[in-house]
Motif scaffolding. Structure first.
Motif, PDB file in Angstrom:
ATOM      1  N   TYR A  83     -31.227  -4.592  -0.929  1.00 40.87           N
ATOM      2  CA  TYR A  83     -30.129  -5.617  -1.843  1.00 40.87           C
ATOM      3  C   TYR A  83     -28.814  -5.900  -0.783  1.00 40.87           C
ATOM      4  O   TYR A  83     -28.544  -5.171  -0.133  1.00 40.87           O
ATOM      5  N   ASP A  84     -28.055  -7.246  -1.075  1.00 40.50           N
ATOM      6  CA  ASP A  84     -27.096  -7.510  -0.497  1.00 40.50           C
ATOM      7  C   ASP A  84     -25.871  -6.742  -0.801  1.00 40.50           C
ATOM      8  O   ASP A  84     -24.788  -6.562  -0.501  1.00 40.50           O
ATOM      9  N   ALA A  85     -25.733  -6.507  -2.252  1.00 44.85           N
ATOM     10  CA  ALA A  85     -24.540  -5.939  -2.838  1.00 44.85           C
ATOM     11  C   ALA A  85     -24.804  -5.269  -4.209  1.00 44.85           C
ATOM     12  O   ALA A  85     -26.078  -5.513  -4.811  1.00 44.85           O
ATOM     13  N   LYS A  86     -24.082  -4.637  -4.714  1.00 44.69           N
ATOM     14  CA  LYS A  86     -24.001  -3.805  -6.039  1.00 44.69           C
ATOM     15  C   LYS A  86     -23.030  -3.986  -6.824  1.00 44.69           C
ATOM     16  O   LYS A  86     -21.794  -4.010  -6.381  1.00 44.69           O
ATOM     17  N   HIS A  87     -23.136  -4.125  -8.104  1.00 46.94           N
ATOM     18  CA  HIS A  87     -21.887  -4.432  -8.996  1.00 46.94           C
ATOM     19  C   HIS A  87     -22.169  -3.808 -10.580  1.00 46.94           C
ATOM     20  O   HIS A  87     -23.581  -3.647 -10.863  1.00 46.94           O
ATOM     21  N   ASN A  88     -21.083  -3.376 -11.104  1.00 44.25           N
ATOM     22  CA  ASN A  88     -21.494  -2.871 -12.512  1.00 44.25           C
ATOM     23  C   ASN A  88     -20.430  -3.683 -13.535  1.00 44.25           C
ATOM     24  O   ASN A  88     -19.416  -3.811 -13.227  1.00 44.25           O
ATOM     25  N   ILE A  89     -21.355  -3.928 -14.499  1.00 41.76           N
ATOM     26  CA  ILE A  89     -20.776  -4.361 -15.908  1.00 41.76           C
ATOM     27  C   ILE A  89     -20.975  -3.570 -16.953  1.00 41.76           C
ATOM     28  O   ILE A  89     -22.106  -3.834 -17.318  1.00 41.76           O
ATOM     29  N   THR A  90     -20.011  -2.857 -17.572  1.00 44.01           N
ATOM     30  CA  THR A  90     -20.617  -1.972 -18.660  1.00 44.01           C
ATOM     31  C   THR A  90     -21.733  -1.135 -18.363  1.00 44.01           C
ATOM     32  O   THR A  90     -21.699  -0.446 -17.230  1.00 44.01           O
ATOM     33  N   HIS A  91     -22.890  -1.191 -18.952  1.00 50.26           N
ATOM     34  CA  HIS A  91     -23.656  -0.327 -18.720  1.00 50.26           C
ATOM     35  C   HIS A  91     -25.040  -0.940 -17.701  1.00 50.26           C
ATOM     36  O   HIS A  91     -26.184  -0.471 -17.541  1.00 50.26           O
ATOM     37  N   HIS A  92     -24.674  -2.294 -17.087  1.00 54.43           N
ATOM     38  CA  HIS A  92     -25.410  -2.969 -16.373  1.00 54.43           C
ATOM     39  C   HIS A  92     -25.279  -2.564 -14.891  1.00 54.43           C
ATOM     40  O   HIS A  92     -24.042  -2.939 -14.611  1.00 54.43           O
ATOM     41  N   ASP A  93     -26.231  -2.084 -14.368  1.00 52.36           N
ATOM     42  CA  ASP A  93     -26.288  -1.710 -12.639  1.00 52.36           C
ATOM     43  C   ASP A  93     -26.887  -2.966 -12.074  1.00 52.36           C
ATOM     44  O   ASP A  93     -27.975  -3.225 -12.206  1.00 52.36           O
ATOM     45  N   ILE A  94     -26.077  -3.779 -11.535  1.00 52.57           N
ATOM     46  CA  ILE A  94     -26.474  -5.074 -10.945  1.00 52.57           C
ATOM     47  C   ILE A  94     -26.803  -4.977  -9.532  1.00 52.57           C
ATOM     48  O   ILE A  94     -25.712  -4.807  -8.718  1.00 52.57           O
ATOM     49  N   PHE A  95     -28.016  -5.215  -9.029  1.00 46.30           N
ATOM     50  CA  PHE A  95     -28.356  -5.065  -7.636  1.00 46.30           C
ATOM     51  C   PHE A  95     -28.544  -6.710  -7.247  1.00 46.30           C
ATOM     52  O   PHE A  95     -29.410  -7.459  -7.794  1.00 46.30           O
ATOM     53  N   ILE A  96     -27.735  -7.043  -6.316  1.00 47.36           N
ATOM     54  CA  ILE A  96     -27.876  -8.700  -5.825  1.00 47.36           C
ATOM     55  C   ILE A  96     -28.468  -8.904  -4.708  1.00 47.36           C
ATOM     56  O   ILE A  96     -28.227  -8.104  -3.640  1.00 47.36           O
ATOM     57  N   GLN A  97     -29.519  -9.766  -4.751  1.00 43.26           N
ATOM     58  CA  GLN A  97     -30.468 -10.158  -3.770  1.00 43.26           C
ATOM     59  C   GLN A  97     -30.296 -11.696  -3.603  1.00 43.26           C
ATOM     60  O   GLN A  97     -30.534 -12.353  -4.426  1.00 43.26           O
ATOM     61  N   ILE A  98     -29.362 -12.212  -2.717  1.00 46.52           N
ATOM     62  CA  ILE A  98     -28.788 -13.534  -2.636  1.00 46.52           C
ATOM     63  C   ILE A  98     -29.728 -14.432  -1.950  1.00 46.52           C
ATOM     64  O   ILE A  98     -30.540 -13.813  -0.829  1.00 46.52           O
ATOM     65  N   SER A  99     -30.097 -15.409  -2.521  1.00 47.62           N
ATOM     66  CA  SER A  99     -31.060 -16.542  -2.282  1.00 47.62           C
ATOM     67  C   SER A  99     -30.170 -17.682  -1.576  1.00 47.62           C
ATOM     68  O   SER A  99     -29.396 -18.444  -2.455  1.00 47.62           O
TER      69      SER A  99
END
Length: 327
Positions: free
Chosen positions: A275-291
């Motif tokens: 993954y390109d980056a990781k981010h957290n918003i409340t209980h969401h662990d967001i793994f970002i794969q940029i297109s």
């Protein structure tokens, strides 16, 4: 539960303590409902020390409800940047438009009809600005009342909140609701804190059930943590002529209704290996794969100047994605 006549003594001890010990805060300077409302919204999820400079800056930009109502949303968000939870700012702006035309309702029931006015904010503004005899219930008050009366209640559920709300209401009925409510919040913020409890400075030290029963560390009960969810987000980032394509978010569970990159999202059991980056918003662990997209076929795309992106959506998530792309 304490006997009803105890509330009078509780009220007397609490208000006397508050009058001698309360902090001089900018929103306590007068009974202006706009200033009180603004402070209560800003103080949600944020400390007093952090809020003061934002509060003063915001009032400089929007000194009255009318000024706020007439402002562009991007300007409101820009002045809010750094406080987080941007839905608060959007609801503040929406409510200001209604208040500018009709004025401030003076009861919690009427305020509750406005955008962003939940039970706590409605009761806080109605009691502090207009003296309505209703109690408040925020994190500080929940902690203070749970300890004072030794209540093992699940305050995150309706039944537990109702039990604590009734006590708060009863205390507010004993005298000036604005003083009682601010005193409860002040006590929780400065003396009856989550960790460093200063019992000997508390007006209720001799009658606190949690102290007598050695339960200060276990009250209030801890809310069960919501389990983290793994989301793989594949934002489509398209840049042309210094502009980036955005859509109104109706597909991701975070930043709902806000402008974000178009793309796809999926709930996964495990985090992805790449993954390109990781981010957290409340209980969401967001793994970002940029297109990266040269063009976007989505007809709902709106093109926004990259330099204006923070005004459109101040979330650091979008900035994090852009930093991974050659702008």
């Amino acid at each position: 539960m304490t006997a009803k006549n105890d509330y009078k003594l509780d009220h007397k001890e609490l208000t006397q303590w508050y009058k001698k010990n309360h902090r001089a805060l900018p929103w306590r300077a007068n009974k202006d409902p706009y200033r009180i409302w603004l402070s209560e919204v800003m103080l949600q999820q944020t400390t007093v020390v952090a809020v003061i400079p934002y509060f003063e800056k915001f009032l400089t930009s929007f000194p009255t409800v009318k000024h706020l109502a007439e402002a562009e949303e991007s300007s409101v968000l820009e002045n809010w940047a750094g406080l987080g939870y941007y839905s608060r700012a959007r609801n503040l702006h929406k409510a200001a438009k209604a208040l500018a035309s009709q004025g401030f309702p003076k009861t919690a029931a009427e305020l509750l009809e406005l955008p962003g006015f939940g039970p706590y904010t409605s009761r806080a503004v109605a009691s502090i600005a207009f003296g309505e005899k209703v109690g408040v219930l925020d994190g500080n008050v929940i902690r203070v009342l749970s300890r004072r009366f030794g209540l093992k209640v699940e305050w995150w559920n309706n039944k537990g909140r109702d039990q604590l709300q009734k006590i708060s209401d009863e205390l507010a009925l004993q005298g000036d609701a604005d003083v009682v409510n601010q005193a409860l919040m002040e006590l929780g913020a400065t003396v009856c804190t989550p960790q460093k409890v200063m019992c000997m400075m508390c007006p209720w030290v001799s009658r606190c059930v949690a102290r007598k029963e050695n339960k200060i560390d276990v009250l209030p009960l801890k809310k069960p943590r919501k389990e983290s969810e793994v989301w793989v987000w594949k934002p489509q980032v398209s840049l042309k002529d210094g502009k980036v394509g955005l859509v109104v978010n109706n597909y991701a569970p975070f930043l709902k209704g806000q402008m974000i990159f178009p793309g796809e999202i999926a709930l996964e059991k495990n985090k992805p290996k790449a993954y390109d980056a990781k981010h957290n918003i409340t209980h969401h662990d967001i793994f970002i794969q940029i297109s990266k997209k040269k063009s976007l076929s989505n007809k709902d795309v709106q093109w926004v100047n990259v330099t204006e992106l923070k005004k459109i959506n101040p979330s650091s998530l979008l900035q994090k994605v852009l930093h991974k792309v050659d702008v």
